[in-house]
Design a protein around this motif. Sequence first.
Motif, PDB file in Angstrom:
ATOM      1  N   PRO A 113       9.241   2.655  -3.069  1.00 45.78           N
ATOM      2  CA  PRO A 113       7.853   2.653  -3.530  1.00 45.78           C
ATOM      3  C   PRO A 113       7.575   3.701  -4.622  1.00 45.78           C
ATOM      4  N   CYS A 115       9.571   4.181  -7.223  1.00 50.70           N
ATOM      5  CA  CYS A 115      10.085   3.662  -8.502  1.00 50.70           C
ATOM      6  C   CYS A 115       9.128   2.601  -9.025  1.00 50.70           C
ATOM      7  N   GLN A 116       8.754   2.734 -10.281  1.00 52.06           N
ATOM      8  CA  GLN A 116       7.877   1.754 -10.916  1.00 52.06           C
ATOM      9  C   GLN A 116       8.730   0.736 -11.662  1.00 52.06           C
ATOM     10  N   LEU A 117       8.601  -0.534 -11.295  1.00 49.85           N
ATOM     11  CA  LEU A 117       9.355  -1.579 -11.969  1.00 49.85           C
ATOM     12  C   LEU A 117       8.921  -1.656 -13.429  1.00 49.85           C
ATOM     13  N   LYS A 119       9.788   0.468 -15.685  1.00 45.13           N
ATOM     14  CA  LYS A 119       9.841   1.821 -16.245  1.00 45.13           C
ATOM     15  C   LYS A 119      11.261   2.353 -16.095  1.00 45.13           C
TER      16      LYS A 119
END
Length: 143
Positions: A113, A115-117, A119
Amino acid sequence: MTIYNLYIFDRNGTCLYYEEWNRRKQSGISQDEEFKLMYGMIFSIKSFISRMSPVDFKDGFLNFCTSAYKLHFYETPSGLKFIANTSLNVDSLKEILQHIYSAIYIEHVVKNPLCQLGKPIDSVIFKSIIDGYIRGLPIFAVE
């Protein structure tokens, strides 16, 4: 035999991850320019192959060789692109790149959660696991 570097691109051409191990020659351009050049080349090769192939093939573009290195390519159904450059004597990395996607990327980026997809991946755990996996492969050797 050796692995020189690994790129992970999203479907829009953003380089999400890059690591190098045994790369002896640098490109002489900025890293951002190198990423754009690599993504553009992959885009062009895929387009060329799909238009010029005399037969229909399901796997698409998997790799190509130059006189100095071999480029391996794996694309997921969602458009993520995994690219590895190796020495010429390395066989197909299709299974290795698939493993990086399914067992490492999915587990430590998609399910994380923090980690930003879409990015760049800055997870220390992800980087450590990728590095350990690559260094543990029988094809990894320092030239």
